[in-house]
Design a protein around this motif. Structure first.
Motif, PDB file in Angstrom:
ATOM      1  N   PHE A 110       0.837  -1.200   0.000  1.00  0.00           N
ATOM      2  CA  PHE A 110       0.000   0.000   0.000  1.00  0.00           C
ATOM      3  C   PHE A 110       0.867   1.243   0.000  1.00  0.00           C
ATOM      4  O   PHE A 110       1.866   1.332   0.727  1.00  0.00           O
ATOM      5  N   ALA A 134       1.017   5.318   3.463  1.00  0.00           N
ATOM      6  CA  ALA A 134       2.014   4.490   4.115  1.00  0.00           C
ATOM      7  C   ALA A 134       3.041   5.412   4.769  1.00  0.00           C
ATOM      8  O   ALA A 134       3.354   6.481   4.250  1.00  0.00           O
ATOM      9  N   THR A 175      -5.571  -1.200   3.427  1.00  0.00           N
ATOM     10  CA  THR A 175      -4.128  -1.070   3.223  1.00  0.00           C
ATOM     11  C   THR A 175      -3.471  -2.364   2.790  1.00  0.00           C
ATOM     12  O   THR A 175      -2.231  -2.465   2.771  1.00  0.00           O
TER      13      THR A 175
END
Length: 124
Positions: A47, A61, A106
């Motif tokens: 992600f 991130a 994610t």
């Protein structure tokens, strides 16, 4: 059927910038989350950033916070990933992904639809 088409990848020098685009079609994206992932050779997709299309909330991130920025243009049904202060460790294939709902997932398995990917190469 949702289709995602990425563009904007290419070669950049360390410290430079690129902007990736993801043109989305085939869905009512106000109820979707769009995300960017990247994949290094031999690794799983990771992600990078995501955006809730409806309210514009974003998530990043930790490794890209402050350097990469995700945004969307509802009129063009396009999501962008602005990439600044690039370094060679950003070299990867970047994928656009979409999922129904409001949660910015994610992990790759959170997303139902994927683009074909675009290569980003950063030279030192």
């Amino acid at each position: 059927q949702v289709q995602l088409v990425e563009s904007g990848g290419g070669l950049a020098q360390a410290g430079g910038s690129l902007r990736l685009s993801c043109a989305a079609s085939g869905g009512t994206f106000s109820s979707y989350v769009l995300g960017w992932f990247r994949q290094f050779p031999g690794k799983e997709r990771e992600f990078v950033a995501g955006i809730n299309w409806g309210d514009g909330r974003t998530s990043y991130a930790d490794s890209v916070k402050g350097r990469l920025s995700i945004s969307r243009d509802s009129a063009k049904n396009t999501v962008y990933l602005q990439m600044n202060s690039l370094n060679p460790e950003d070299t990867a294939v970047y994928y656009c992904a979409a999922r129904r709902g409001i949660h910015i997932g994610t992990v790759a398995s959170d997303y139902e639809n994927w683009g074909q990917g675009t290569q980003v190469t950063v030279s030192s």
